[in-house]
Design a protein around this motif. Sequence first.
Motif, PDB file in Angstrom:
ATOM      1  N   GLU B 109     -16.817  17.897 -32.081  1.00  0.00           N
ATOM      2  CA  GLU B 109     -16.810  19.068 -32.947  1.00  0.00           C
ATOM      3  C   GLU B 109     -15.407  19.574 -33.265  1.00  0.00           C
ATOM      4  O   GLU B 109     -15.179  20.188 -34.277  1.00  0.00           O
ATOM      5  N   ARG B 110     -14.464  19.343 -32.304  1.00  0.00           N
ATOM      6  CA  ARG B 110     -13.189  20.056 -32.406  1.00  0.00           C
ATOM      7  C   ARG B 110     -12.024  19.156 -32.743  1.00  0.00           C
ATOM      8  O   ARG B 110     -12.008  17.976 -32.412  1.00  0.00           O
ATOM      9  N   THR B 111     -11.024  19.785 -33.338  1.00  0.00           N
ATOM     10  CA  THR B 111      -9.812  19.068 -33.686  1.00  0.00           C
ATOM     11  C   THR B 111      -8.619  19.919 -33.274  1.00  0.00           C
ATOM     12  O   THR B 111      -8.680  21.135 -33.323  1.00  0.00           O
ATOM     13  N   ASP B 112      -7.559  19.236 -32.893  1.00  0.00           N
ATOM     14  CA  ASP B 112      -6.355  19.969 -32.489  1.00  0.00           C
ATOM     15  C   ASP B 112      -5.136  19.157 -32.904  1.00  0.00           C
ATOM     16  O   ASP B 112      -5.238  17.944 -33.081  1.00  0.00           O
ATOM     17  N   HIS B 156      -9.505  21.915 -24.453  1.00  0.00           N
ATOM     18  CA  HIS B 156      -9.719  22.527 -25.757  1.00  0.00           C
ATOM     19  C   HIS B 156     -10.653  21.700 -26.612  1.00  0.00           C
ATOM     20  O   HIS B 156     -11.496  22.217 -27.353  1.00  0.00           O
ATOM     21  N   LEU B 157     -10.491  20.384 -26.509  1.00  0.00           N
ATOM     22  CA  LEU B 157     -11.358  19.498 -27.288  1.00  0.00           C
ATOM     23  C   LEU B 157     -12.726  19.346 -26.619  1.00  0.00           C
ATOM     24  O   LEU B 157     -13.638  18.742 -27.178  1.00  0.00           O
ATOM     25  N   ILE B 161     -13.007  12.140 -19.283  1.00  0.00           N
ATOM     26  CA  ILE B 161     -12.782  10.703 -19.127  1.00  0.00           C
ATOM     27  C   ILE B 161     -13.943   9.925 -19.768  1.00  0.00           C
ATOM     28  O   ILE B 161     -15.103  10.287 -19.606  1.00  0.00           O
ATOM     29  N   GLY B 162     -13.582   8.857 -20.500  1.00  0.00           N
ATOM     30  CA  GLY B 162     -14.609   8.011 -21.103  1.00  0.00           C
ATOM     31  C   GLY B 162     -14.991   8.440 -22.506  1.00  0.00           C
ATOM     32  O   GLY B 162     -15.534   7.647 -23.274  1.00  0.00           O
ATOM     33  N   ASP B 163     -14.667   9.692 -22.870  1.00  0.00           N
ATOM     34  CA  ASP B 163     -14.944  10.130 -24.242  1.00  0.00           C
ATOM     35  C   ASP B 163     -13.934   9.500 -25.187  1.00  0.00           C
ATOM     36  O   ASP B 163     -12.886   9.008 -24.759  1.00  0.00           O
ATOM     37  N   THR B 164     -14.250   9.571 -26.478  1.00  0.00           N
ATOM     38  CA  THR B 164     -13.386   8.940 -27.465  1.00  0.00           C
ATOM     39  C   THR B 164     -12.738  10.002 -28.349  1.00  0.00           C
ATOM     40  O   THR B 164     -13.383  10.984 -28.707  1.00  0.00           O
ATOM     41  N   VAL B 165     -11.445   9.791 -28.663  1.00  0.00           N
ATOM     42  CA  VAL B 165     -10.787  10.682 -29.618  1.00  0.00           C
ATOM     43  C   VAL B 165     -10.366   9.876 -30.841  1.00  0.00           C
ATOM     44  O   VAL B 165     -10.115   8.668 -30.751  1.00  0.00           O
ATOM     45  N   VAL B 166     -10.298  10.594 -31.960  1.00  0.00           N
ATOM     46  CA  VAL B 166      -9.807   9.967 -33.182  1.00  0.00           C
ATOM     47  C   VAL B 166      -8.488  10.637 -33.527  1.00  0.00           C
ATOM     48  O   VAL B 166      -8.376  11.864 -33.475  1.00  0.00           O
ATOM     49  N   ILE B 167      -7.508   9.817 -33.849  1.00  0.00           N
ATOM     50  CA  ILE B 167      -6.202  10.362 -34.202  1.00  0.00           C
ATOM     51  C   ILE B 167      -5.912  10.054 -35.667  1.00  0.00           C
ATOM     52  O   ILE B 167      -6.058   8.916 -36.107  1.00  0.00           O
ATOM     53  N   LEU B 168      -5.532  11.091 -36.388  1.00  0.00           N
ATOM     54  CA  LEU B 168      -5.160  10.919 -37.787  1.00  0.00           C
ATOM     55  C   LEU B 168      -3.770  11.486 -37.973  1.00  0.00           C
ATOM     56  O   LEU B 168      -3.464  12.570 -37.479  1.00  0.00           O
TER      57      LEU B 168
END
Lengths: 231, 407
Positions: B109-112, B156-157, B161-168
């Motif tokens: 849901e969140r972005t930082d 904050h996000l 551990i084990g979750d995935t993040v997307v970087i743009l």
Amino acid sequence: MAVIMSEKICKTYNDGGVPVKALKDVDMEIEDGEFTAIVGPSGSGKTTLLNVIGGLDTLTSGKLRVGDKEISEMTPNDLIEFRLNNIGFVFQAYNLIPVLTAIENVEFIMLLQKVSKEERRGRARELLKSVGLEDMINRKPIELSGGQQQRVAVARALASRPRFVLADEPTANLDTASAENLLDIMERMNDEHKMTFIFSTHDQRVVRRARRVITLKDGQVDTDERKGENG
Amino acid sequence: MNMYLRLAWRNIWRNKRRSIISIASVLLAVLIALFMRSMQKGTYARAIDNVVSFYTGYIQIHNPGYWDKKSLNKTFAVQESLIENVSSTEYVTHVTPRLEGYGLISGGERTDVGLVIGINPEVENDMTGLEGKLIEGEYLQQGDMGIMLAKGLSDHLDLGIGDTVVILGQGYHDIMAAGKYEIQGLIEFPIKQLNNTMSYLTLEEAQYLFGAYNRLTSLSIMIEGEDKLDEVMNNLGKKYSEDYEIMSWKEMSPELEQGIEADNASGLIMLFILYMVVGFGILGTILMMTMERTREFGVLIAVGMKRGYLRLITLIESIFLSFVGVVLGTILSVPILAYFRSNPIYFTGELAKSMTEFGYEPILAFTLAPGIFLWQAVVVFIIAFIAALYPLWKITRLDAVDAMRSV
Ligand SMILES: Nc1ncnc2c1ncn2[C@@H]1O[C@H](COP(=O)(O)OP(=O)(O)O)[C@@H](O)[C@H]1O
Ligand SMILES: [Mg+2]
């Protein structure tokens, strides 16, 4: 032979703009080994006279020879050296260094003369013995009576083997017995060591003991008399 | 014992209580001053250490203009010879290559906004002890494809551990940078800014993400200590300032340096006030010791004591009073400061929060650096010496006859 010779010596103090003539044209000769009292009322110039003879105070004018030194021509540093080696002082009171013992007070003057340690000890002990304080050499001034303190002061004055002993009202704060005792000691020292003693006083008990009495009045010599052998 | 020393010694103890109070006041002042200075210097060192060793290093080498823009277009190509040369410069202990760029980091849901840093995990750990800050998961290894996030950022996000993040983000030559990474480790920093923004990839992954093959934004350099900074800066400057931008931590974190300077100045003002009080205390004692002995000085000079000896005695007395205080104060302070050095004071509660908020670690650290002790000793002696001038002056002017008349 005159060992002290003054010619028209004057001392004028400046008392807040007002000149005070403490000595006015004093002519005087003192012979070697004399035992002289300077007498006169308070303010007559006794202390001033002793101070200029001892090289403690400067002259305003006139000539003064003490021993073989022309006092009026000496620098302050020469005067310190002169006092150390030629004059033994006994002041009216608080002569001694309060933090030093009786024997240390006597030794101190010899230390300034750079006398060796052994000799200092020996001489100090002997002098204190001769003023009757052999049992009190390790006492501090505060542990001594006024008379005893003055006797230590006499011992100290003699320790440097001076030619002159100048004592300014040495008995002023003493009771009769102590005063007589101090005079006995001074007389004996004068006999034994052949030093020239000059002491000021306005105490008749003391005046009686002097062999020569010079009376000052308003800074001038009033009378000067020598007594016979038996005083 | 020498008679002059004995005289000085006895004069000091002539009024025991007064001397003890003087000595005690010097002792206390030295103790307070040492405590203050040790704490200030220790805390500064810690703050510098935080910034320097967790992140910037003492010195960084960039492509010219990088620091101002922080743009990936200002990267430079890796040259092994450069790294080797810098590493062999005197006092340099570590050199670590980095490629860093800002990006949007999102998970669910969140972005930082976060700082993505490509590192050589092993060298980075050697230099900054990064692995020690790992609180969960696995530290990066050469060849790993995962990401390590700072704890504040992951909180904050709302990821673990084990979750995935997307970087743009924007890469080299303004290409579009995009990547997907599994969180393999969580890292906690004591400083809030770092804790809320940092994320780590391997250097190769970051170069791939930003399209900056074989390029770096910085070489971060550690040296033996702050005191060698100027020298190393000089040496590197001589060799590389034509082609690179060479910056010290002071230039990179000016707010830290200014903060330290401001705090240091206020500390010095406190010290000044403290020493003024002590100085007047000593002066008061010396004044009394001189005045009550005016007649005695007169007698001594009258009977033939040279003024020089008298001056020497009073000088010994004055110096002694402060010397004992300085020595005792210093000796007493060592165990106290040593204790606090190993057991720094940690703030808790609101104060701690607001300190982290402002980018400070909530801690008061202490140092036993010899400099602070030397400094105190020198300052107290200067004060003592100034106070000692009074009797010297008095003796020089003293007229024996006057002194004796004034019983
Ligand atoms: N430092 C001085 N300043 C001004 N007047 C002084 C000073 N010393 C002494 N006098 C004055 O000189 C005079 C002689 O004083 P002093 O020699 O002490 O007399 P005595 O010892 O016989 O009492 C006195 O009038 C005294 O007030
Ligand atoms: Mg008199």
